[in-house]
Design an enzyme around this catalytic site. Structure first.
Site, PDB file in Angstrom:
ATOM      1  N   LYS A  12       0.844  -1.217   0.000  1.00  0.00           N
ATOM      2  CA  LYS A  12       0.000   0.000   0.000  1.00  0.00           C
ATOM      3  C   LYS A  12       0.872   1.256   0.000  1.00  0.00           C
ATOM      4  CE  LYS A  12      -3.594  -2.627   2.229  1.00  0.00           C
ATOM      5  NZ  LYS A  12      -4.880  -2.620   2.899  1.00  0.00           N
ATOM      6  N   GLY A 173      -7.720  -4.841   6.825  1.00  0.00           N
ATOM      7  CA  GLY A 173      -7.098  -3.936   7.785  1.00  0.00           C
ATOM      8  C   GLY A 173      -7.857  -3.818   9.100  1.00  0.00           C
TER       9      GLY A 173
END
Ligand code: PEP
Length: 249
Positions: A12, A173
């Site tokens: 990311k 997440g």
């Protein structure tokens, strides 16, 4: 039918070049005798440095996105030609963060996917439902639409370079993971959708990764399921100590 496991690290928007190079070096050394297929997906500005570390190893290099056009007036975008130039082999498309934060829809994802495939990239097409969609019993339909529209116009030959990642948005997440049984059920459904679109042999060959809070302590149970062929790992991929045990489950 046996399929190869495929474990991918999605970094990311994390890491500077020196941090990225040092983690990539650690992974190269730890995974050199690994049995599965591996991929590291750093941010765009890290690709050149990480590419140099991965060259000639058993770890592929991926990008987290690409533009839907080859080149031109697209301020802020990154083209497949630029990615190829850096040694990128795989592109992740349709990640839930692209769909939900940056409002990418199935039509746009399909344009990007077809362009990437036409340039010889492997594409990981991410699909997955929101929590409210799961709770209202729509998980399968959402994934079916994302797959059907995402793969529109793809030939049987191009499909060989497509990997699907099932990532329930509520599990990304968050520390929440789909149970191995629930994940396997959706993976089986996705395989049926591929069968409907491309036939049984293509569906059996399709690698379907699971993503959503995969950690060293849940990886093996998830991977033991018949239809789960690997993992797309976010948070736990940022450190060798958490990614290596997943990659070597
Ligand atoms: C992801 O980035 O695709 C992902 C699954 O993230 P996490 O492992 O942090 O849930």
């Amino acid at each position: 039918m046996s399929r190869n496991y495929y474990v991918a690290a999605n970094w990311k928007m994390h890491k500077t070049r020196s941090e990225a190079v040092s983690l990539a070096k650690e992974l190269v050394s730890a995974l050199k005798d690994g049995k599965h297929k591996y991929l590291i997906v750093p941010g765009f500005t890290l690709l050149e440095s990480v590419s140099a570390v991965l060259k000639g190893t058993n770890i592929r290099l991926g990008a987290q996105n690409c533009a839907f056009e080859e080149q031109g007036a697209h301020t802020g975008e990154v083209s497949v030609l630029q990615l190829k130039d850096l040694g990128v082999q795989t592109v992740i498309l349709g990640h839930s963060e692209r769909r939900h934060i940056y409002h990418e829809d199935n039509a746009l994802i399909n344009k990007k996917l077809r362009l990437a495939l036409s340039h010889g990239f492997e594409v990981i097409l991410c699909v997955g439902e929101l929590l409210e969609e799961r709770e209202s019993g729509k998980a399968e339909t959402v994934c079916e639409t994302q797959i059907t529209e995402g793969l529109k116009g793809v030939s049987a030959d191009e499909l060989k370079n497509v990997v699907v990642a099932y990532e329930p948005v509520w599990a990304i997440g968050t520390g929440k993971t789909a149970t191995p049984e629930d994940a396997d059920a959706i993976h089986a459904y996705i395989r049926k959708v591929i069968e409907k679109l491309f036939g049984g042999a293509a569906a059996q060959k399709m690698i379907i990764q699971y993503g959503g809070s995969v950690k060293p302590d849940n990886a093996a149970t998830l991977m033991a399921k018949e239809n789960i062929d690997g993992a797309l790992v976010g948070g736990a991929s940022l450190k060798a100590e958490s990614f290596v045990p997943i990659a070597k489950f």
